[in-house]
Design a protein around this motif. Structure first.
Motif, mmCIF file in Angstrom:
data_model
loop_
_atom_site.group_PDB
_atom_site.id
_atom_site.type_symbol
_atom_site.label_atom_id
_atom_site.label_comp_id
_atom_site.label_asym_id
_atom_site.label_seq_id
_atom_site.Cartn_x
_atom_site.Cartn_y
_atom_site.Cartn_z
ATOM 1 N N ASP A 32 21.439 9.427 -6.685
ATOM 2 C CA ASP A 32 22.472 8.638 -5.770
ATOM 3 C C ASP A 32 23.387 9.720 -5.093
ATOM 4 N N PRO A 33 22.952 9.257 -3.927
ATOM 5 C CA PRO A 33 23.537 10.068 -3.083
ATOM 6 C C PRO A 33 25.130 8.901 -2.251
ATOM 7 N N GLY A 34 25.702 7.958 -3.248
ATOM 8 C CA GLY A 34 26.897 7.675 -2.892
ATOM 9 C C GLY A 34 26.178 6.646 -1.739
ATOM 10 N N VAL A 35 27.776 6.402 -0.867
ATOM 11 C CA VAL A 35 27.123 6.006 0.259
ATOM 12 C C VAL A 35 26.931 6.348 1.879
ATOM 13 N N ALA A 340 36.939 15.258 2.134
ATOM 14 C CA ALA A 340 37.667 14.336 1.160
ATOM 15 C C ALA A 340 36.646 12.834 0.661
ATOM 16 N N ALA A 341 35.981 12.520 2.169
ATOM 17 C CA ALA A 341 34.853 11.410 1.532
ATOM 18 C C ALA A 341 33.994 11.768 0.935
ATOM 19 N N HIS A 342 33.622 12.874 0.825
ATOM 20 C CA HIS A 342 32.178 13.240 -0.297
ATOM 21 C C HIS A 342 32.514 13.334 -1.540
ATOM 22 N N ARG A 343 34.037 14.127 -1.585
ATOM 23 C CA ARG A 343 34.303 12.997 -3.518
ATOM 24 C C ARG A 343 35.009 12.186 -3.492
ATOM 25 N N ALA A 344 34.679 11.061 -2.679
ATOM 26 C CA ALA A 344 35.017 9.988 -3.408
ATOM 27 C C ALA A 344 33.735 9.097 -3.240
ATOM 28 N N GLY A 345 32.789 9.513 -2.530
ATOM 29 C CA GLY A 345 30.954 9.260 -3.085
ATOM 30 C C GLY A 345 31.079 8.263 -1.722
ATOM 31 N N VAL A 346 31.782 8.559 0.162
ATOM 32 C CA VAL A 346 30.811 8.481 1.367
ATOM 33 C C VAL A 346 31.101 9.304 1.851
ATOM 34 N N ARG A 347 29.277 9.532 2.370
ATOM 35 C CA ARG A 347 29.086 10.632 3.609
ATOM 36 C C ARG A 347 29.014 10.548 4.673
ATOM 37 N N VAL A 348 30.272 10.421 5.590
ATOM 38 C CA VAL A 348 30.265 10.727 6.848
ATOM 39 C C VAL A 348 29.977 12.366 7.415
ATOM 40 N N GLY A 349 29.352 12.988 8.934
ATOM 41 C CA GLY A 349 28.348 13.900 9.530
ATOM 42 C C GLY A 349 29.898 14.165 9.938
ATOM 43 N N CYS A 350 30.293 15.608 9.880
ATOM 44 C CA CYS A 350 31.692 16.111 10.609
ATOM 45 C C CYS A 350 30.905 16.831 11.732
ATOM 46 N N PHE A 351 31.139 16.430 13.098
ATOM 47 C CA PHE A 351 30.761 17.214 13.987
ATOM 48 C C PHE A 351 31.854 17.950 14.549
ATOM 49 N N ARG A 352 31.593 19.986 15.192
ATOM 50 C CA ARG A 352 32.862 20.074 15.105
ATOM 51 C C ARG A 352 32.316 21.117 16.776
ATOM 52 N N PRO A 353 32.802 21.729 17.734
ATOM 53 C CA PRO A 353 32.320 22.608 18.053
ATOM 54 C C PRO A 353 31.487 23.225 17.641
ATOM 55 N N PRO A 354 30.414 23.211 18.434
ATOM 56 C CA PRO A 354 29.576 23.254 19.944
ATOM 57 C C PRO A 354 29.187 22.664 19.508
ATOM 58 N N SER A 355 28.981 20.830 18.166
ATOM 59 C CA SER A 355 27.813 20.092 18.257
ATOM 60 C C SER A 355 28.479 19.040 18.828
ATOM 61 N N VAL A 356 29.818 18.930 19.783
ATOM 62 C CA VAL A 356 30.383 18.129 19.907
ATOM 63 C C VAL A 356 30.253 17.880 21.777
ATOM 64 N N PRO A 357 30.354 17.029 22.926
ATOM 65 C CA PRO A 357 30.078 17.849 24.207
ATOM 66 C C PRO A 357 31.433 18.076 24.820
ATOM 67 N N ASP A 358 32.323 17.333 23.804
ATOM 68 C CA ASP A 358 33.810 17.030 24.615
ATOM 69 C C ASP A 358 34.584 17.814 24.498
ATOM 70 N N GLY A 359 34.149 18.618 22.778
ATOM 71 C CA GLY A 359 35.471 19.278 22.220
ATOM 72 C C GLY A 359 36.487 18.760 21.841
ATOM 73 N N VAL A 360 35.791 17.548 21.553
ATOM 74 C CA VAL A 360 36.770 16.932 19.856
ATOM 75 C C VAL A 360 36.279 17.362 19.111
ATOM 76 N N SER A 361 36.539 16.939 17.636
ATOM 77 C CA SER A 361 35.586 16.826 16.466
ATOM 78 C C SER A 361 35.876 15.096 16.082
ATOM 79 N N ARG A 362 34.278 15.027 15.870
ATOM 80 C CA ARG A 362 34.827 14.093 15.852
ATOM 81 C C ARG A 362 34.050 13.400 14.164
ATOM 82 N N LEU A 363 34.053 12.972 12.716
ATOM 83 C CA LEU A 363 33.417 12.079 12.062
ATOM 84 C C LEU A 363 32.112 11.210 12.527
ATOM 85 N N ARG A 364 31.430 12.188 12.172
ATOM 86 C CA ARG A 364 30.035 10.764 12.725
ATOM 87 C C ARG A 364 29.373 9.868 11.826
#
Ligand SMILES: Cc1ncc(COP(=O)(O)O)c(C=O)c1O
Length: 391
Positions: A32-35, A340-364
């Motif tokens: 089970d990958p969670g959500v 924290a989301a992962h610990r709660a069973g929700v997987r989200v992407g974590c995009f940080r430089p250099p993977s973000v075009p404008d340098g702003v880190s994001r949850l994807r």
């Protein structure tokens, strides 16, 4: 390694640590990958038994590997069937399958680029396109995101005989769309080729009878002489591999000139078979693409209030497909929130430089077709709580 190289690696690691930019591969544990709001398995086909069965059959018939380059002995009937299936699905004249989407982008940009070709690239283009531009030794002009004026200016003032406009139909990090009809008009006006990466659009975008067939199928761009597409088989199609779609003349050119096609072992027959099964499912089950859009709207609604409260300077939701992105105040905050989301069973992407075009880190977040209303409610409640607590 030499002492100087070791010292340099240690210094680089220390800088990454200080900036909160250390990356680690996320291990999938099975079960089970969670959500799952992190993967690009937009339609839920990566675990579909029909794809697994097609892959098994292909292994039985062709073995586990392609055994050589496509030009030597690595082309099977499955590769050819997949190429006509992809061309048909997207409304393009022909397709050439590569072993990844990355290599498809590298192949087409290097084979069409060179000293006589100007590349006008949107600043949010994916790394695989950027690497191809660099390898091609073309002059490259990067224009602000979705800026038609700047694109037109570069095309108008060029000295090169040929030009390539490079965009993604749905951008991988922001999840917003390119203005394709206006870009096509510019391409026609200035005798340029419009290269559209459909990685995040195939399987998800498309209207009416073309639902799920990508942003281009069923529009004036499909089979237009100025338009070339690339696609990956690893997202909506739940498999592995990539493709370039365009005219038969382009396909013939790539077979002869695209080094990432010529000097690479062909796509494994099992991956070709799984992708081919996915093509059939995308056609037969348009409810999957519709479910992505429904789930994307629910995620937007569930997180909008919070995002407005946060008052971020970056427009959070311009989503056109499955991808949504939440700007964060720092790389460390993004990482903390995703853990924290992962610990709660929700997987989200974590995009940080250099993977973000404008340098702003994001949850994807990816609004996948197989999420249930309960998954979405739980994910929204969990993310609201975590984001409120994140400094
Ligand atoms: C926009 C875009 N193009 C190309 C690729 C590369 O595709 P693949 O993962 O098949 O190499 C990706 C995916 O990672 C992508 O997001």
């Amino acid at each position: 390694m030499s002492r100087s190289m070791t010292a340099w690696l240690e210094q680089q690691a220390a800088v990454r640590e200080r900036r909160g930019l250390v990356r680690t591969p996320m291990t999938r544990l099975g079960g089970d990958p969670g959500v799952d709001l992190a993967s690009n398995d937009y339609l839920g086909l990566a675990t579909d038994p029909r794809l697994a069965e097609a892959a098994r059959e292909a292994i039985g018939r062709w073995g586990t590997g392609a055994t050589s380059s496509r030009l030597v002995a690595g082309t099977t009937a499955l590769h050819l069937e997949l190429e006509s299936g992809l061309a048909d699905l997207t409304g393009m004249e022909s397709a050439l399958v590569f072993s990844t989407g990355y290599l498809a982008n590298l192949g087409v940009t290097t084979a069409l680029g060179g000293p006589g070709t100007l590349i006008v690239a949107d600043e949010h283009c994916h790394a695989s396109l950027i690497d191809g531009f660099r390898l091609s030794r073309s002059r490259v002009e990067t224009v602000p995101h979705n800026d038609l004026g700047a694109t037109g200016h570069q095309l108008r003032t060029r000295t090169e005989p040929r030009a390539l406009i490079a965009v993604e139909s749905i951008y991988s990090v922001f999840g917003d769309a390119a203005p394709l009809p206006q870009l096509l008009a510019l391409a026609e006006e200035h005798d340029a080729t419009l290269l559209v990466d459909e990685a995040h659009s195939l399987g998800v975008a498309g209207n009416g009878a073309f639902q799920g067939r990508g942003s281009v199928a069923g529009t004036e761009l499909a089979a237009h002489p100025n338009v070339v597409l690339t696609a990956t088989l690893s997202k909506s199609l739940g498999s592995q591999g990539g493709a370039v779609l365009g005219s038969a003349l382009l396909r013939e050119h790539l077979v002869n000139r695209a080094r990432s096609f010529i000097f690479d072992t062909g796509l494994a027959p099992s991956s070709a078979a799984a992708a081919l099964a996915a093509v059939g499912i995308i056609r037969a089950e348009p409810w999957r693409a519709a479910a992505v859009h429904r789930n994307a709207s629910s995620l937007t609604a569930g997180l909008m209030h919070f995002l407005q409260w946060r008052g971020t300077a970056v427009e959070p939701f311009q989503q056109a497909g499955a991808v949504q992105s939440i700007p964060m105040r720092s790389a460390a905050a993004a990482q903390e929130a995703s853990k924290a989301a992962h610990r709660a069973g929700v997987r989200v992407g974590c995009f940080r430089p250099p993977s973000v075009p404008d340098g702003v880190s994001r949850l994807r977040l990816t609004a996948r077709a197989t999420l249930t209303p309960h998954d979405i409610d739980y994910a929204c409640a969990t993310l609201r709580r975590i984001l409120e607590e994140t400094p």
